[in-house]
Scaffold this active site. Structure first.
Site, PDB file in Angstrom:
ATOM      1  N   HIS A  17      -4.331  70.347  26.809  1.00 65.08           N
ATOM      2  CA  HIS A  17      -4.788  68.953  26.674  1.00 65.08           C
ATOM      3  C   HIS A  17      -4.464  68.427  25.293  1.00 65.08           C
ATOM      4  CE1 HIS A  17      -8.384  70.157  24.330  1.00 65.08           C
ATOM      5  NE2 HIS A  17      -8.590  71.122  25.227  1.00 65.08           N
ATOM      6  N   GLU A  72     -10.268  67.733  18.862  1.00 66.61           N
ATOM      7  CA  GLU A  72     -10.830  68.724  19.784  1.00 66.61           C
ATOM      8  C   GLU A  72      -9.815  69.738  20.301  1.00 66.61           C
ATOM      9  OE1 GLU A  72     -11.897  67.143  23.704  1.00 66.61           O
ATOM     10  OE2 GLU A  72     -11.619  65.138  22.911  1.00 66.61           O
ATOM     11  N   HIS A  84     -12.904  70.557  33.184  1.00 69.28           N
ATOM     12  CA  HIS A  84     -13.927  69.567  33.558  1.00 69.28           C
ATOM     13  C   HIS A  84     -15.115  70.204  34.271  1.00 69.28           C
ATOM     14  CE1 HIS A  84     -10.924  65.997  33.233  1.00 69.28           C
ATOM     15  NE2 HIS A  84     -11.395  66.375  32.074  1.00 69.28           N
ATOM     16  N   HIS A 120      -8.899  61.599  21.345  1.00 67.51           N
ATOM     17  CA  HIS A 120      -8.858  60.293  22.014  1.00 67.51           C
ATOM     18  C   HIS A 120      -9.700  59.345  21.184  1.00 67.51           C
ATOM     19  CE1 HIS A 120     -12.913  61.350  23.482  1.00 67.51           C
ATOM     20  NE2 HIS A 120     -12.398  62.539  23.771  1.00 67.51           N
ATOM     21  N   TYR A 175      -7.664  78.380  26.089  1.00 68.64           N
ATOM     22  CA  TYR A 175      -8.266  78.772  27.366  1.00 68.64           C
ATOM     23  C   TYR A 175      -7.413  79.893  27.941  1.00 68.64           C
ATOM     24  CZ  TYR A 175      -9.920  74.152  26.189  1.00 68.64           C
ATOM     25  OH  TYR A 175     -10.427  73.092  25.493  1.00 68.64           O
ATOM     26  N   GLU A 214     -14.952  70.472  18.952  1.00 62.76           N
ATOM     27  CA  GLU A 214     -14.705  69.017  18.963  1.00 62.76           C
ATOM     28  C   GLU A 214     -15.638  68.304  18.003  1.00 62.76           C
ATOM     29  OE1 GLU A 214     -15.489  67.089  22.755  1.00 62.76           O
ATOM     30  OE2 GLU A 214     -14.228  65.396  22.163  1.00 62.76           O
ATOM     31  N   ASP A 259     -19.839  70.992  25.856  1.00 61.59           N
ATOM     32  CA  ASP A 259     -19.208  69.715  25.492  1.00 61.59           C
ATOM     33  C   ASP A 259     -20.178  68.646  25.941  1.00 61.59           C
ATOM     34  OD1 ASP A 259     -17.711  67.404  25.240  1.00 61.59           O
ATOM     35  OD2 ASP A 259     -15.890  68.246  26.120  1.00 61.59           O
ATOM     36  N   HIS A 319     -13.923  57.884  26.321  1.00 56.69           N
ATOM     37  CA  HIS A 319     -12.472  57.751  26.144  1.00 56.69           C
ATOM     38  C   HIS A 319     -12.257  56.266  25.915  1.00 56.69           C
ATOM     39  CE1 HIS A 319     -11.889  61.640  28.694  1.00 56.69           C
ATOM     40  NE2 HIS A 319     -12.339  61.881  27.480  1.00 56.69           N
ATOM     41  N   ARG A 359     -13.373  75.585  22.739  1.00 52.60           N
ATOM     42  CA  ARG A 359     -12.993  74.251  22.247  1.00 52.60           C
ATOM     43  C   ARG A 359     -13.958  73.901  21.119  1.00 52.60           C
ATOM     44  NH1 ARG A 359     -12.637  71.924  26.624  1.00 52.60           N
ATOM     45  NH2 ARG A 359     -14.588  70.775  26.919  1.00 52.60           N
ATOM     46  N   ASP A 417     -19.386  62.657  21.073  1.00 53.85           N
ATOM     47  CA  ASP A 417     -18.634  63.611  21.900  1.00 53.85           C
ATOM     48  C   ASP A 417     -18.406  64.872  21.068  1.00 53.85           C
ATOM     49  OD1 ASP A 417     -16.978  64.813  23.716  1.00 53.85           O
ATOM     50  OD2 ASP A 417     -15.335  63.383  23.534  1.00 53.85           O
ATOM     51  N   ASP A 458     -31.110  53.808  49.542  1.00 58.96           N
ATOM     52  CA  ASP A 458     -31.472  52.607  48.771  1.00 58.96           C
ATOM     53  C   ASP A 458     -31.679  52.911  47.283  1.00 58.96           C
ATOM     54  OD1 ASP A 458     -33.715  54.090  49.077  1.00 58.96           O
ATOM     55  OD2 ASP A 458     -35.003  52.451  49.775  1.00 58.96           O
TER      56      ASP A 458
END
Ligand code: GLY
Ligand code: MN
Ligand code: MN
Length: 465
Positions: free
Chosen positions: A358, A412, A247, A362, A416, A435, A264, A369, A433, A275, A40
């Site tokens: 990538h 960004e 991710h 964006h 890798y 960004e 990130d 995004h 990375r 971001d 719940d």
């Protein structure tokens, strides 16, 4: 999140939508449903971004209806002493017109009874397509009721239109209010990154066991300390090789002396996302190979920033990034000239894809995004077919969006490096990375996230302190 101070802002946006519905159209916009998490307990509630854009209203169970004549009707939760004791104060339909500037408001239980009457004699109905589960069926149900009354002279809307197209274009260009909120969100997120960097070095210096979740806790502390409602997306805190998982989420892995940490993370403030990614040495000092790759990614970001200005296309910062990375990968020996040729060959064959898979950015706004077409609307008919060098699939390129002042996008780039034959082992398991969030200005762009340092020397200095 008090909607009152920006009353006129939302009314003006509703008026712009109304102008697009003419002649004779009507638009229906629901907010997001509450979502059960387990048993719940619900997930923390987050309103729908389109709905919020037009109302500034954050309660669940609400709908907005706008007519082409500019009349707005809100359906919202009725006042209910019992429910308000458990769930919190509700605005209620009686107070909604004065608080939100809508023309009229009703309890949401009246939606199904009133909607068929509101749709009657309208030429077209507009609503966001494919964004709210069951909405299409609900609209059809209302239209069936209108059709049942045609023998009494009712006219049934003949067409349905996707309201997303209208709202996406409006949301793509941010107004002064939106930019002010986004700047503030960026400042909070920058402070959070600084706090996490300093905590990492301090804990390692003290000989403590540092885990990814320790740094995640520092981010959350700073977000909430400054009034952010929640993270704009699941924070990534990735130690060492985990940074190569795009991710990855903040988990429990140990953060070790000598490794890099990739964070990130950005807060959401009053409905707007930030971001930011920074990659830093856990102990505050880059090793030689880490620094070499870091400086390459930063140089590629600099090139992308230079390419972010009105008149350039959305794809240009990405292409600028790739050009710098391709050359750098050859120079550092991650790609072998004898096998892949020169930088132009690396770009054409997408050999860089093994290390950079990538896009460079964006749109950013209420959604991390954010909405907005990446294709230039004035050139929709221009299509160029090509074969993808890696997958062999046919790709249909349409002209990339031309950047305009007021658009906000991330920049960004990253690298890798997974262990692989032919890749110098000193670079293995390094993921980097960087960004930042850029507002396109009349003559370039403004990076609104640079309160957190980005140069390697500055990061080292910060972490020494
Ligand atoms: N944090 C999500 C992204 O960078 O796209
Ligand atoms: Mn991003
Ligand atoms: Mn990000």
């Amino acid at each position: 999140m008090d909607a009152t101070p920006h009353f006129a802002l939302y009314a003006e946006r509703r008026a712009r939508v109304a102008a697009r519905l003419a002649p004779g159209g009507i638009a229906v916009v629901p907010t997001a449903p509450e979502r059960p998490r387990n048993r719940d307990s619900d997930f923390l509630y987050r309103h729908d971004s389109y709905f919020y854009y037009l109302t500034g209203f954050t309660e669940p169970n609400a709908w907005l209806v706008i007519t082409a004549e500019g009349h707005s009707t809100l359906f919202c939760q009725p006042k209910d002493m019992e429910r308000e004791i458990w769930d919190g104060i509700r605005l209620g339909p009686q107070a909604a017109p004065a608080t939100l500037g809508v023309d009229e408001a009703y309890a949401v239980d009246e939606l199904d009874r009133r909607l068929p009457r509101l749709l009657e004699n309208r030429s077209a109905v507009w609503f966001p397509f494919a964004t709210h589960e069951g909405l299409e069926v609900r609209v059809e149900g209302w239209l069936r009721q209108v059709r049942a009354r045609v023998r009494f002279g009712a006219l049934c809307p003949q067409t349905q239109h996707d309201l997303c197209g209208v709202l996406d274009e409006m949301r793509l260009i941010k107004d002064a209010h939106e930019l002010a909120v986004m700047r503030r969100a960026s400042q909070i997120s920058a402070r959070a990154h600084i706090r996490a960097m300093q905590k990492s070095a301090a804990m390692l210096r003290a000989g403590q066991d540092v885990r990814e979740y320790h740094l995640d806790a520092e981010l959350l502390h700073e977000f909430r300390q400054h009034g952010s409602q929640y993270p704009a997306y699941g924070s990534i805190v990735a130690a060492g090789a985990n940074a190569c998982v795009l991710h990855y989420r903040a988990d429990a892995a140990p953060i070790r002396d000598g490794e890099l940490v990739l964070i990130d993370a950005g807060c959401e403030l009053d409905g707007y996302a930030s971001d930011i990614t920074r990659t830093f040495p856990a102990n505050g000092r880059f090793t030689g190979p880490q620094r070499a790759l870091y400086d390459l990614v930063l140089a590629s970001q600099d090139a992308a920033v230079t390419a972010t200005r009105p008149g350039m296309r959305f794809v240009d910062p990405h292409d600028a990034t790739v050009a710098v990375l391709a050359q750098g990968l050859l120079d550092l020996g991650l790609l072998d000239r004898n096998k892949v040729g020169n930088a132009q060959d690396v770009i054409a064959s997408r050999a860089y894809f093994a290390f950079y898979m990538h896009r460079t950015g964006h749109w950013l706004g209420m959604d991390v995004h954010d909405c907005g077409s990446y294709v230039e609307p004035s050139e929709l008919g221009t299509v160029n077919e090509r074969r993808d060098p890696l997958s062999g699939e046919t790709i249909r390129d349409r002209p990339s969006r031309i950047l305009q002042a007021g658009m906000v996008l991330t920049i960004e780039p990253g690298l890798y490096v997974r262990p692989a034959e032919g890749v110098p082992s000193e670079f293995w398991n390094i993921g980097i990375r960087i960004e930042d969030d850029a507002v396109v200005t009349p003559d370039g762009c403004e990076l609104i996230t640079r309160d957190v340092p980005v140069k390697a020397d500055e990061i080292e200095a910060l972490m020494r302190g």
